[in-house]
Design a protein around this motif. Structure first.
Motif, PDB file in Angstrom:
ATOM      1  N   GLN A 178      63.153  58.824 -25.098  1.00  0.00           N
ATOM      2  CA  GLN A 178      63.588  60.206 -24.941  1.00  0.00           C
ATOM      3  C   GLN A 178      63.483  60.621 -23.476  1.00  0.00           C
ATOM      4  N   ARG A 179      64.094  61.734 -23.149  1.00  0.00           N
ATOM      5  CA  ARG A 179      64.124  62.195 -21.767  1.00  0.00           C
ATOM      6  C   ARG A 179      62.719  62.383 -21.196  1.00  0.00           C
ATOM      7  N   ASP A 180      61.826  62.965 -22.005  1.00  0.00           N
ATOM      8  CA  ASP A 180      60.495  63.217 -21.440  1.00  0.00           C
ATOM      9  C   ASP A 180      59.734  61.898 -21.220  1.00  0.00           C
ATOM     10  N   GLU A 181      60.014  60.916 -22.063  1.00  0.00           N
ATOM     11  CA  GLU A 181      59.361  59.617 -21.870  1.00  0.00           C
ATOM     12  C   GLU A 181      59.876  58.952 -20.590  1.00  0.00           C
ATOM     13  N   LEU A 182      61.178  59.040 -20.377  1.00  0.00           N
ATOM     14  CA  LEU A 182      61.752  58.465 -19.158  1.00  0.00           C
ATOM     15  C   LEU A 182      61.267  59.236 -17.936  1.00  0.00           C
ATOM     16  N   GLN A 183      61.116  60.549 -18.094  1.00  0.00           N
ATOM     17  CA  GLN A 183      60.635  61.357 -16.969  1.00  0.00           C
ATOM     18  C   GLN A 183      59.233  60.934 -16.575  1.00  0.00           C
ATOM     19  N   MET A 184      58.421  60.627 -17.567  1.00  0.00           N
ATOM     20  CA  MET A 184      57.045  60.193 -17.297  1.00  0.00           C
ATOM     21  C   MET A 184      57.070  58.903 -16.467  1.00  0.00           C
ATOM     22  N   ILE A 185      57.947  57.981 -16.877  1.00  0.00           N
ATOM     23  CA  ILE A 185      58.065  56.723 -16.140  1.00  0.00           C
ATOM     24  C   ILE A 185      58.635  56.985 -14.750  1.00  0.00           C
ATOM     25  N   ALA A 186      59.617  57.871 -14.671  1.00  0.00           N
ATOM     26  CA  ALA A 186      60.232  58.200 -13.381  1.00  0.00           C
ATOM     27  C   ALA A 186      59.199  58.792 -12.420  1.00  0.00           C
ATOM     28  N   ASP A 187      58.407  59.691 -12.940  1.00  0.00           N
ATOM     29  CA  ASP A 187      57.375  60.311 -12.090  1.00  0.00           C
ATOM     30  C   ASP A 187      56.450  59.245 -11.531  1.00  0.00           C
ATOM     31  N   PHE A 188      56.086  58.309 -12.393  1.00  0.00           N
ATOM     32  CA  PHE A 188      55.206  57.202 -12.002  1.00  0.00           C
ATOM     33  C   PHE A 188      55.859  56.377 -10.902  1.00  0.00           C
ATOM     34  N   CYS A 189      57.126  56.054 -11.085  1.00  0.00           N
ATOM     35  CA  CYS A 189      57.846  55.220 -10.100  1.00  0.00           C
ATOM     36  C   CYS A 189      57.958  55.927  -8.760  1.00  0.00           C
ATOM     37  N   ILE A 190      58.279  57.213  -8.818  1.00  0.00           N
ATOM     38  CA  ILE A 190      58.478  57.960  -7.582  1.00  0.00           C
ATOM     39  C   ILE A 190      57.146  58.121  -6.850  1.00  0.00           C
ATOM     40  N   LYS A 191      56.125  58.495  -7.607  1.00  0.00           N
ATOM     41  CA  LYS A 191      54.818  58.727  -6.988  1.00  0.00           C
ATOM     42  C   LYS A 191      54.301  57.478  -6.291  1.00  0.00           C
ATOM     43  N   HIS A 192      54.514  56.317  -6.915  1.00  0.00           N
ATOM     44  CA  HIS A 192      53.930  55.090  -6.374  1.00  0.00           C
ATOM     45  C   HIS A 192      54.962  54.182  -5.711  1.00  0.00           C
ATOM     46  N   ASP A 193      56.154  54.674  -5.494  1.00  0.00           N
ATOM     47  CA  ASP A 193      57.213  53.927  -4.798  1.00  0.00           C
ATOM     48  C   ASP A 193      57.484  52.579  -5.467  1.00  0.00           C
TER      49      ASP A 193
END
Lengths: 430, 447
Positions: B218-233
């Motif tokens: 779902q969108r919120d699950e992908l957002q969680m992963i996206a946030d992780f990716c962005i935060k940690h490059d």
């Protein structure tokens, strides 16, 4: 370059490091990328990149149409090679080599001869290994060896003293020099016969000398034989794997694209002993798993048809060579007329020519490049004729030996050769 | 220096003996294979497709349709084949121009950005090769790659072959609900994700819709992963081969379309899965040019070109889908509608014999817990294998039914915890599903 619809993206771009893996350092350049843009220009007569502009045999195309119409042939097949194809390969090469070849354990079907080289090198070569490469070489050998972390060791083919009517047979390996390249780190030697770009067809004696060294130094042999069917009168293709002691240490590479004039099908194969092929299969199962099914079925049908005709004039394996012999001789004549000195190939569909006698001054072409690169750029622009610089096929240290040579591909229709002839006949006119 | 802990000391003293045997057989004394192949030589597909063929089992195992591809796609291939000499010769190595152009248009419309056909795509020999190029291009010795379990099995050996270290994060059933009977109930824990990060973490691999579970993130699950990716490059590798196959209103979302994600995501797609023609082996990696260029380097030094006519045919297929997108004529709409029914049918059959399938929101597959099956396993050849492997082999040999053991989609570290599930593929003709159902109904089940 991108019209970002979300402006936030720009903020994030700067922080992204995305460093590439070390294995590709320095491997991004590629001679074909530079020269295939030329192919797009219809006003240029393209004798550069090595692919036919003659049509493939109709039964091969029909075979593909038939395969596509069978539903199950549009789904995954066996990863290491479609059963019909590996069985057909086993028959054809079993006959050629005079031995039983296990279709499932001793054959791997790959994405072109290129893919076979990749699986072989990734499967068998690693950091700390040295790999002997004979110059001039098909350009991908070096980046593939480097990507595997190994060191390429070069040995050039050298021209004998002959001055006129030079053929590829006049290019040879110095035996002492060759022996000096082998040492305990030498994991493999790559040979290509018939050779691209020179067209040399290694004789049995020459292959025996290489074999002796392989056996002495416990070295593998990777034998690129994609042009195996294209040998001209008086020259026979010899498979190094058939020499005593060599089957167990040789991978032989073949190509459907070159065999049936369908380079765009990208199917090839590696044939060798199980204890080597199994490692290539491991690379395959971890890289692309399987090759396209309908294409494999169609190649199988083509091979089975020509297997029945082997030895007869109708067999495409020999009829193509006959057709090309005429084109070879024609191109050689017209190159000479322009003042170039061609090296008549014993096999393959390329011819290199020495352009020294033309005395073409190129100091006005900037770029810190070898002479042949400059000559090609000049020739493409001024004469509207495309070819490939031979130094693309050699290491840094041999540039001086090869920079006066350019490579022409002659597996082209008569109309293309006519157009080339018109240019070459008028070479010296204004 | 040992690269991994030695578990079996016997293998050490056996080594010289093996070498001598090797020498006798091959005439070669040196080690033949490159070390990058160590630990990646086994393959579940090679093993099970052979077994399925040997026993002529009803095949609801390997993921390929046994019904015909849509006629328009077969016709497109035939048309390409008879379409002139250039169709049979090399095309552009990074991707046939007609194909990359239509894909750029097609996906550009979906993600809402201008995608450059020449810079932002690498066409590959199936999505499988796109994954290979991605790992080879971006992963170095010592880099860590987070893999969400259960995962399509090739991710692990590919990461290893690139010298990387896989780190596994499991999808787990939510504790709050009862039995986790939908793929939506299997979730990632953000805490677990964060705790597995370290300075060497280079990438995360997600697969949505997921194989084997069928989860559609779902969108919120992908957002969680996206946030992780962005935060940690971190780079996100998003395997979306089943992107058109979502059921019950579940929507496929491309993580690359989330803010900040295009720049760091490689999205993998498959013509084989899109057009029910898995044997064509045409796939792609799509992403920002500065990442895709590295995949191009791998591709040009490994296979260089993909088959021209197949790419031309896929281009024609995508043109048609571009024109019919969202309408009843679109294959990307028709196929999930067909499969939706087959999925329900299989689930019902499994339930009727007391099994508990996990209803997938998307994809080709359904997993089911088989703990309640009464099976007398007496095959000595499988006695050291995980329970699900044993059951699957027994089913093939004794019942003529081919499925796939789900522990094959887990890391060696976690395999032991998940031995009770087997995977069914429902992308099969009704007659195949009927034959499978007949076999299933014969099992005796005790709770």
């Amino acid at each position: 370059r991108h019209r970002n619809k979300n402006s936030k993206c720009n903020l994030y771009m700067a922080s992204v490091t995305h460093k590439n893996a070390k294995r590709i350092e320095g491997l991004d350049k590629n001679v074909w990328i530079t020269f295939t843009s030329v192919a797009a220009d219809p006003t240029i007569v393209n004798l550069g990149q090595g692919y036919p502009d003659i049509p493939p045999p109709s039964y091969v195309k029909e075979g593909l149409v038939q395969a596509v119409m069978v539903d199950r042939l549009n789904q995954y097949t066996r990863g290491f090679g479609h059963p019909t194809l590996v069985k057909a390969l086993s028959q054809v090469y079993g006959k050629v080599c005079g031995r039983q070849i296990d279709p499932f354990k001793e054959i791997l079907v790959t994405v072109g001869g290129y893919g076979s080289l990749f699986c072989s090198i990734q499967g068998l070569i690693e950091e700390g290994d040295e790999v002997i490469i004979i110059e001039p070489f098909f350009d991908c050998y070096v980046p593939m060896v480097k990507m595997a972390g190994a060191k390429p060791v070069f040995i050039p083919l050298r021209l004998s003293d002959r001055k006129t009517d030079i053929s590829s047979a006049d290019w040879f390996l110095d035996q002492d020099e060759l022996a000096s390249k082998f040492n305990s780190k030498t994991k493999a030697i790559i040979i290509n016969t018939p050779n691209n770009p020179i067209g040399k067809v290694f004789t049995r004696n020459e292959l025996q000398a290489i074999a002796d060294l392989c056996i002495k130094h416990d070295t593998l042999c990777l034998s690129d034989e994609v042009y195996e069917w294209l040998t001209y009168k008086g020259h026979d293709h010899v498979k190094i794997a058939t020499l005593p002691g060599m089957w167990d240490r040789t991978i032989t590479v073949g190509s459907a694209g070159k065999t049936f004039s369908v380079t765009g099908w990208k199917l090839g194969w590696s044939i060798g002993p199980e204890h080597l092929v199994k490692h290539l299969q491991t690379v395959m199962q971890n890289s692309l798993y399987a090759c396209p099914t309908p294409l494999q079925e169609a190649v199988a049908q083509g091979l089975l048809r020509d297997y029945e005709l082997m030895g007869q004039p109708d067999c495409y394996f020999s009829s193509l060579a006959e057709e090309l012999q005429g084109k070879r001789d024609r191109i050689a004549t017209i190159l000479k007329q322009a003042g170039m000195n061609p090296v008549i190939p014993e096999g393959g569909y390329f011819m290199i020519a020495d352009v020294t006698a033309l005395n073409q001054h190129l100091s006005h072409v900037e770029d810190d490049e070898p002479y042949d690169y400059k000559f090609i750029k000049w020739m493409t622009k001024e004469k509207k004729l495309a070819a490939i610089p031979v130094t693309a096929f050699c290491g840094e240290e041999s540039i001086k030996h090869f920079e006066k040579y350019i490579r022409f591909c002659f597996i082209k229709q008569d109309s293309t050769l006519d157009a080339a002839e018109a240019i070459l006949k008028n070479w010296n006119k204004a | 220096m040992l690269r991994r802990p030695v578990r079996n000391w016997a293998s050490i003293w056996k080594r010289p003996v093996r070498l001598i045997n090797c020498q006798k057989k091959t005439g070669m004394a040196r080690q033949l294979h490159a070390r990058r192949l160590e630990g990646v030589d086994k393959n579940i597909w090679v093993e099970f497709t052979q077994l399925t063929a040997d026993y002529k089992a009803v095949n609801v195992g390997q993921g390929f349709p046994d019904f015909s591809p849509p006629s328009f796609i077969q016709e497109a291939f035939c048309s390409a084949i008879t379409g002139g000499a250039s169709m049979h010769q090399y095309t552009r190595g990074f991707g046939h121009p007609a194909l990359v152009k239509i894909l750029a248009k097609f996906f550009g419309r979906i993600v809402g950005r201008d995608i450059d056909p020449m810079e932002d795509f690498q066409i590959t020999v199936g999505a499988y090769q796109a994954l290979f190029c991605t790992f080879q291009a971006l992963i170095d010795e010592g880099d860590e790659v987070i893999i969400v379990e259960p995962f399509f099995d090739c991710y692990q050996p590919m990461v290893k072959m690139a010298g990387g270290t896989p780190v596994y994060i499991p999808l787990k059933p939510r504790k709050s609900t009862g039995p986790a009977l939908s793929s939506a109930d299997w979730v990632l824990s953000p805490e677990e994700l964060a705790s597995n990060l370290n300075p060497r973490t280079k990438a995360i691999v997600i697969n949505t819709p997921n194989n084997p579970l069928g989860k559609v993130y779902q969108r919120d699950e992908l957002q969680m992963i996206a946030d992780f990716c962005i935060k940690h490059d971190i780079i996100c590798i998003s395997d979306e081969v089943y992107e058109w196959l979502t059921y019950d209103g579940a929507q496929h979302i491309k993580i690359a379309s989330l803010p900040g994600m295009w720049e760091r995501t490689v999205t993998i797609g498959s013509a084989g899965k899109s057009f029910s023609a898995t044997g064509w082996k045409v796939g792609w990696a799509m992403g920002p040019g500065n990442i895709i260029k590295h995949l191009k380097t791998i591709h040009q030094n490994s296979v260089y070109h993909c088959a021209t006519a197949a790419q031309e045919a896929v281009a024609m297929g995508f043109q048609r889908e571009y024109d019919t997108f969202g309408t009843e004529d679109s294959y990307f709409k028709q196929l999930p509608a067909q499969l939706h029914k087959k999925r329900l049918r299989l689930a019902e059959c499994l339930r009727s014999v007391g099994l508990e399938p996990v209803m997938p929101q998307g994809g080709y597959f359904m997993i089911t817990d088989i703990s309640s099956l009464q099976v007398d396993l007496n095959d000595p050849s499988t006695k050291d294998e995980p329970y699900d492997f044993r059951i699957v082999k027994w089913l093939i040999k004794e019942k003529g039914l081919a499925t796939i053991p789900v522990s094959g989609f887990y890391s060696p570290e976690h395999r032991g915890n998940v031995q009770n599930y087997i995977r069914f593929c429902f992308v099969k003709e009704d007659s195949t599903l009927k034959a499978a159902e007949d076999i299933i109904r014969q099992w005796s089940v005790k709770k």
